[in-house]
Design a protein around this motif. Sequence first.
Motif, short mmCIF file in Angstrom:
data_model
loop_
_atom_site.label_atom_id
_atom_site.label_comp_id
_atom_site.label_asym_id
_atom_site.label_seq_id
_atom_site.Cartn_x
_atom_site.Cartn_y
_atom_site.Cartn_z
N THR A 158 34.73 0.42 6.84
CA THR A 158 33.26 0.52 6.85
C THR A 158 32.87 1.33 8.09
O THR A 158 33.11 0.89 9.22
CB THR A 158 32.65 -0.90 6.91
N CYS A 159 32.31 2.50 7.86
CA CYS A 159 32.09 3.46 8.94
C CYS A 159 30.59 3.69 9.15
O CYS A 159 29.87 4.01 8.19
CB CYS A 159 32.74 4.81 8.60
N TYR A 160 30.15 3.53 10.37
CA TYR A 160 28.74 3.67 10.72
C TYR A 160 28.56 4.92 11.57
O TYR A 160 29.35 5.17 12.49
CB TYR A 160 28.28 2.47 11.54
N SER A 161 27.51 5.70 11.30
CA SER A 161 27.19 6.80 12.21
C SER A 161 25.72 7.18 12.06
O SER A 161 25.10 6.90 11.02
CB SER A 161 28.10 8.00 11.98
N ASN A 162 25.20 7.81 13.08
CA ASN A 162 23.79 8.21 13.07
C ASN A 162 23.64 9.60 12.47
O ASN A 162 24.33 10.54 12.88
CB ASN A 162 23.23 8.23 14.49
N ASN A 207 18.17 5.15 10.29
CA ASN A 207 18.70 6.52 10.08
C ASN A 207 20.22 6.58 10.28
O ASN A 207 20.75 7.58 10.77
CB ASN A 207 18.00 7.54 10.96
N ARG A 208 20.87 5.51 9.89
CA ARG A 208 22.33 5.53 9.90
C ARG A 208 22.86 5.73 8.48
O ARG A 208 22.21 5.35 7.51
CB ARG A 208 22.89 4.21 10.43
N VAL A 209 24.05 6.30 8.42
CA VAL A 209 24.75 6.33 7.13
C VAL A 209 25.96 5.42 7.24
O VAL A 209 26.65 5.41 8.28
CB VAL A 209 25.16 7.77 6.74
N LEU A 234 18.54 12.20 5.47
CA LEU A 234 19.14 12.53 4.18
C LEU A 234 19.11 11.27 3.33
O LEU A 234 19.20 10.16 3.85
CB LEU A 234 20.60 12.95 4.35
N SER A 235 19.01 11.43 2.03
CA SER A 235 19.01 10.26 1.16
C SER A 235 20.44 9.91 0.76
O SER A 235 21.36 10.72 0.88
CB SER A 235 18.19 10.54 -0.11
N THR A 236 20.60 8.69 0.28
CA THR A 236 21.89 8.26 -0.25
C THR A 236 22.36 9.23 -1.33
O THR A 236 23.54 9.62 -1.36
CB THR A 236 21.77 6.83 -0.83
N GLU A 237 21.46 9.64 -2.19
CA GLU A 237 21.84 10.53 -3.29
C GLU A 237 22.34 11.87 -2.75
O GLU A 237 23.34 12.41 -3.24
CB GLU A 237 20.63 10.77 -4.22
N GLU A 238 21.67 12.38 -1.75
CA GLU A 238 22.11 13.66 -1.17
C GLU A 238 23.50 13.53 -0.54
O GLU A 238 24.35 14.40 -0.71
CB GLU A 238 21.09 14.13 -0.11
N ILE A 239 23.70 12.43 0.14
CA ILE A 239 25.02 12.21 0.76
C ILE A 239 26.10 12.14 -0.33
O ILE A 239 27.15 12.77 -0.22
CB ILE A 239 25.01 10.90 1.58
#
Lengths: 345, 345, 345, 345
Positions: free
Chosen positions: C246-250, C303-305, C255-260
């Motif tokens: 499980t990787c967290y980053s700013n 604003n984290r992914v 960006l949206s989940t869909e874009e990612i």
Amino acid sequence: MIKAGIMGATGYAGEMLAWILYKHPEVEVDFYNSHNYANFQLNQLYGNYNGFIEDKCVDLEEAMARIDNIDVLFIALPNGKSFELTKKALAQGVKVIDLGADYRLNSKDEYEEWYGIKHELPPLLENAVYGITELKRDEIQKSNLIANPGCYPTATILGLAPLLKNKLIETSSVIVDAKSGVSGAGRSANISSLFTECNESIKAYGVATHRHTPEIEQELSKLAEEKLFISFTPHLVPMNRGILSTCYSNLKKSLSTEEILEIYKDFYKDSYFVKITDGIPETRWVKGSNLCHISARVDPRTNRVIVISAIDNLVKGAAGQAVQNMNVMFGFKETAGLDFIAMAP
Amino acid sequence: MIKAGIMGATGYAGEMLAWILYKHPEVEVDFYNSHNYANFQLNQLYGNYNGFIEDKCVDLEEAMARIDNIDVLFIALPNGKSFELTKKALAQGVKVIDLGADYRLNSKDEYEEWYGIKHELPPLLENAVYGITELKRDEIQKSNLIANPGCYPTATILGLAPLLKNKLIETSSVIVDAKSGVSGAGRSANISSLFTECNESIKAYGVATHRHTPEIEQELSKLAEEKLFISFTPHLVPMNRGILSTCYSNLKKSLSTEEILEIYKDFYKDSYFVKITDGIPETRWVKGSNLCHISARVDPRTNRVIVISAIDNLVKGAAGQAVQNMNVMFGFKETAGLDFIAMAP
Amino acid sequence: MIKAGIMGATGYAGEMLAWILYKHPEVEVDFYNSHNYANFQLNQLYGNYNGFIEDKCVDLEEAMARIDNIDVLFIALPNGKSFELTKKALAQGVKVIDLGADYRLNSKDEYEEWYGIKHELPPLLENAVYGITELKRDEIQKSNLIANPGCYPTATILGLAPLLKNKLIETSSVIVDAKSGVSGAGRSANISSLFTECNESIKAYGVATHRHTPEIEQELSKLAEEKLFISFTPHLVPMNRGILSTCYSNLKKSLSTEEILEIYKDFYKDSYFVKITDGIPETRWVKGSNLCHISARVDPRTNRVIVISAIDNLVKGAAGQAVQNMNVMFGFKETAGLDFIAMAP
Amino acid sequence: MIKAGIMGATGYAGEMLAWILYKHPEVEVDFYNSHNYANFQLNQLYGNYNGFIEDKCVDLEEAMARIDNIDVLFIALPNGKSFELTKKALAQGVKVIDLGADYRLNSKDEYEEWYGIKHELPPLLENAVYGITELKRDEIQKSNLIANPGCYPTATILGLAPLLKNKLIETSSVIVDAKSGVSGAGRSANISSLFTECNESIKAYGVATHRHTPEIEQELSKLAEEKLFISFTPHLVPMNRGILSTCYSNLKKSLSTEEILEIYKDFYKDSYFVKITDGIPETRWVKGSNLCHISARVDPRTNRVIVISAIDNLVKGAAGQAVQNMNVMFGFKETAGLDFIAMAP
């Protein structure tokens, strides 16, 4: 308050003794012994004791020296390691409860054959009481040396005693198919006990050769008042604790399930820790407790009775029964320090 | 002796309340309520209670009627089901401890947004005390309505409180990666909770959307004295019990692991149930107990502090903390009925 | 058909190599080596091979002698044990795939610092290719020495590569919270790997100090084209197999989940083994396969992914990726011998 | 290539069929049926099929319509749900393999008594072949309706066949103590199958009343050429997959373990999937495979023979044997699509 010493306090049975005695209203632990972890604090191995049991373990030499201070010595060591300790303790009037097999078999020859160890104190085999509490309270009370039963034998003997004592079954027909959690294998660094080797699998082991066979037969034979042989197959189950013993035997005459359950309820009516259940026992309902759940079913198609008993192998099958025996020996309430029930789930 | 009622006594949290109160020296349970199992005896569902708790569960109507008899009402029902009960109990001077989420959030809007349920008693949101005992003893003592914290929030808030209270970390940097045993999902017949669907796997769920997020943020914001947002990711682990919360945050200034641990030990020096451990916490060491183990490590390469806290989700994360709160409310010893430690293995 | 040798065939990674190569259409295994079990048949340790792989394991001496006969040498030995073998194999034109850490770090100093072992072949550190197949096919094809990635690094690097390659995240913000099954600890007789010590618990370990940290940072830095540091916390989960990272980053911009997810699907569009899933990955869906499942969620509040990736630690995290690398090196179809999918449950 | 339809493809047995047939060299699946998940893609329930089996499940109506297109119909539905389907399929010359119990018992009365369901196609009971492949290849080859054996019966019948066929044991003495993983209970949302209700416990169930009893007795009686009754006790073990059957019986004359094992090896010498092992079988060695491991021990003290057999309940105990039967019916290689071995750990 009496004082106790625990030999082998960092193994699972010894550590369970520590857990129980920590809350026992009549006992203070004088020392915790460990061979591999002398000078370690118990909570360094068992984090549950952080803030509670932070005593340093003592080595054998110091334990021997402290025997003077105590009233009862619990020995949870590998088989064959109890002789010197027992001798010294008894000589000084300290009662001994051995959780190993060194005093369970009445016959020196049988011990040496099944365990491959020379017995150094054969005279004690006559004095020692096989401590299956519910069946031997009077003897235990008078004894100063208890051979605490094995885990499989405890579940099995309690399960079959009412049938044999009442001569309801054919003594040559007894088959015991038993299942144990992995803590029964102890806290030794064996590959066969690795998570990855036990998880997601079940196996039988020691088929027709397991060392608990002779002590089960010895005690069942006494109950039956005749020499009997059983088939005994232990299995390893991927869970931490628990023993389930499924026992098959042929009824001498036709009896219903209800009649059998009545006989059991009557047999154990004065035994707090044995519960005769209408439902089929499951190990989770006794996990972490000193209880033994037993039920039975008659299969009229084959005229067999199937008895199922469940215990926690580390409590009723080891440390709990040891404390229960201590309670009887010292005249404490039999349930002292042992009145906790399983937690679900 | 006070009298208690338990709503939802056949769910895992309710049943754990039953387990604890059965031995509590100051409490007698007046009734066990169950919706699905009214008229069943508790031991029919939970075989561990055979011979111990054999009371019949009562339905909602009977429970409502018995509120007159009791001093404290524990509510372990689905969210949104507490309103009528709470209203009646408080009106009759009965203290209420709700184990659900109905009174945890100070904001009615936030509750309705995250839970999708209309809040029927918004004025109570001001009176209810968020019952994380170690941080709110004074308020709890004066309160008659406790919102018992969620399991993830308990582990997380206890873990982060010393850092935020002492303003040691950047409040925008908090990331909480939490792991829970399956009992957190309750005793409902969901396919996703089947043995075969949970065993031998780990997954995250509710990523960036889990309902425990707002209550964690609410309480952490109070400690920090500023509004903060966190990233919170729960995971499901194939074990019955336990929560491990791994919390990451950026230190405002350079501190060593030792300094951090000192700050924690001081912060919790009067809290029996919180143990600051030198070793890294493991859920097994707190399983079945009301304890919370916390440790921390500074990573000098990134200037982050990693705090790890472990609790039993059903005890400190639910029923145990509820009883701890009751003890504080009624002036009992805070540890009454709760001084049991984890059993290993 | 090429010929392969397996060093360390009785450990879990080596045994998994044996399993895969047994069915590989282009490979014949010339020898299975074992240090502790030389002269044992593989099926004596692994009963699943009864009737299938009944070859005797050879010792180091015999393995060294047989290097002449083979085309590729797989080394699944403890760190620091590969040097002599690698030297000999390369000298004879045998390609080497090392599953340990001996050639993973580009810097000799970093290796010696993290592993505490003197590196005996530092010049090879320049030639060796870090074999994360999806990201290095061209280099792997030309190489004769592959440093097969660690299990945690495989899941993590595959999970973060699209973000870093596309410069979407703040490089100083990366936090990796990873979870592994117990087989990651290998088949060594350690008490900490016992069933009873791992079952029913979760713990973090090696917090801020785990040896996989430098190889993750090295490869992520290459992708990011700047030196970066991460926080990496591994956890032990009571299951046999699987890694969840499980990787967290700013995010640098919104960006949206869909874009990612679109970016990820495009990034891995030519990679058979990487599946970008809409649902959150669970280790059970990749267990026993060479697949890597990845998904992501944007948390707009912070604003984290959050990127979550799942692999089987012994397949894609060890033996499977090793075979995948072999396939690329020898010009076989990349999926040869690896096109099996997870079995549920 | 033949075409197959799978009824009940989202249950565990049906899904295992999908897994196997996906790779079968001679079969193409025409449709996957599901009652509860019609219109769902199989990979929405089983993430392992992401990128592989993404077909939409069809409802009963569409499945019925598609029977025209197929050569073989696999039925993995609840008992009593196969009648209409079977009738239609057979009428159109489609071969049927039913994984339920609807055609296993030769006697309509016995079926209705044990299952409490009216049998709607009693004439088929004469035509159906009980598909325990190793013992009935000739009949299976000629049949168009296979009653695929239950999981417990498969392990037990294969385990006892050599003894009964060779008339080595007393037919009244057979006791079968069997243990199963939880997937045997299927993928239904029952509380008794929850992780938290099964984990860390073992129990017997259906004692003397389990529905697999009559089919075991029927087939064992045929082998023995006399009507026999057995005692059969199934147990639930906390693992996903696997059945271990421990079978006790009295030898008619004295035989050694070695002699028994020789008889077994000879009996199964032409059966690829049955391996007679010297070591005691463990379910992990057959997990995920179509293999059956069998071993035996003679207990000379009681003159009993203990036979232990292990299978994977979903493969050899369900879907694997179904495909094996299909292979025999259509003249494919018996091992086609089934030559995978267990993965350890």
